[in-house]
Design an enzyme around this catalytic site. Structure first.
Site, PDB file in Angstrom:
ATOM      1  N   ALA A  41       0.849  -1.197   0.000  1.00 49.45           N
ATOM      2  CA  ALA A  41       0.000   0.000   0.000  1.00 49.45           C
ATOM      3  C   ALA A  41       0.878   1.237   0.000  1.00 49.45           C
ATOM      4  O   ALA A  41       1.926   1.274   0.661  1.00 49.45           O
ATOM      5  CB  ALA A  41      -0.919   0.020   1.217  1.00 49.45           C
ATOM      6  N   GLU A  42       0.443   2.254  -0.729  1.00 45.44           N
ATOM      7  CA  GLU A  42       1.253   3.463  -0.897  1.00 45.44           C
ATOM      8  C   GLU A  42       1.552   4.180   0.411  1.00 45.44           C
ATOM      9  O   GLU A  42       2.516   4.936   0.509  1.00 45.44           O
ATOM     10  CB  GLU A  42       0.555   4.463  -1.832  1.00 45.44           C
ATOM     11  CG  GLU A  42       0.281   3.958  -3.235  1.00 45.44           C
ATOM     12  CD  GLU A  42      -1.141   3.491  -3.374  1.00 45.44           C
ATOM     13  OE1 GLU A  42      -1.904   4.118  -4.120  1.00 45.44           O
ATOM     14  OE2 GLU A  42      -1.502   2.488  -2.720  1.00 45.44           O
ATOM     15  N   ASN A  43       0.705   3.990   1.427  1.00 46.13           N
ATOM     16  CA  ASN A  43       0.943   4.677   2.695  1.00 46.13           C
ATOM     17  C   ASN A  43       2.063   4.044   3.507  1.00 46.13           C
ATOM     18  O   ASN A  43       2.418   4.546   4.568  1.00 46.13           O
ATOM     19  CB  ASN A  43      -0.336   4.746   3.532  1.00 46.13           C
ATOM     20  CG  ASN A  43      -0.958   3.392   3.785  1.00 46.13           C
ATOM     21  OD1 ASN A  43      -0.956   2.542   2.921  1.00 46.13           O
ATOM     22  ND2 ASN A  43      -1.508   3.200   4.972  1.00 46.13           N
TER      23      ASN A  43
END
Length: 217
Positions: free
Chosen positions: A49-51
């Site tokens: 996930a990009e976070n």
């Protein structure tokens, strides 16, 4: 009209077959988020996930959420054994370096050249493009899952995108409730029919030239 639950799940189930053992996978929101439900139990993959999480697991039961652990859309998740955490700088470095084997994204339009528009509808407020631009450009394989037409019945597979682009020439495969199509040499290539659809129906609902590459076609 939007897609029903059964159609969304069928699209997600077909998309899950594109994920292979050992892959690093990034999923968009909406239909892509259903894909893990259809992976084989013995499938060893890592969801990124990009976070800043590599190793996202299933959603926790109500009351078991960790306020500090969520996916890029902000929804609570669990972490699998071997998961790792890092800042967004490292996360996007992974993406831009081409470490994501496959990304599965939603879309508003896809052109016959593989251009992707999935972030802005004129006149509507949106928070921004997010990480889709980097994912679409740098993932080794880009799969789009979406309805074949919009809510007004207009084709979303077009000769040219009329909405602002997320990335150009990036889409490899499209899965809708009507068909599975590849993008190659500026053409859509019909590979499979879904839900009892016919070639004539898919052709009529697609605003671009389609080549057919199916058994017995």
């Amino acid at each position: 009209m939007g897609l029903g639950v059964a159609e969304r799940e069928q699209i997600a189930k077909r998309a899950a077959t594109e994920i292979k053992q050992g892959m690093i996978v990034n999923l968009g929101i909406g239909i892509p988020s259903l894909v893990p439900n259809f992976l084989k139990p013995d499938m060893q993959v890592m969801f990124q996930a990009e976070n800043g999480v590599l190793g996202i697991g299933e959603s926790p039961e109500k009351g078991e959420e960790d306020a500090h652990l969520c996916n890029a859309a902000g929804y609570p998740v669990r972490a699998v054994k071997g998961a790792s955490y890092f800042d967004t700088t490292m996360s996007f470095a992974m993406i831009r370096k081409g470490k994501i084997d496959i990304t599965i994204l939603g879309a508003l339009q896809v052109s016959q050249s593989g251009d992707l528009a999935n972030w802005l509808v004129p006149g509507k407020k949106v928070p921004g493009m997010g990480g889709a631009m980097e994912l679409a450009q740098k993932a080794k394989k880009v799969v789009v899952v979406m309805s074949h037409t919009d809510q007004k019945g207009r084709p979303k597979l077009t000769e040219r995108c009329t909405l602002p682009l997320t990335a150009a020439g990036c889409v490899d495969l499209i899965i809708t409730e009507k068909a599975v199509l590849e993008v190659d040499s500026h053409h859509f290539i019909l590979k499979e029919l879904m839900n009892g659809s016919t070639i004539d129906e898919v052709t009529r609902l697609t605003e671009a030239e389609i080549k057919i590459d199916m058994p017995f076609s």
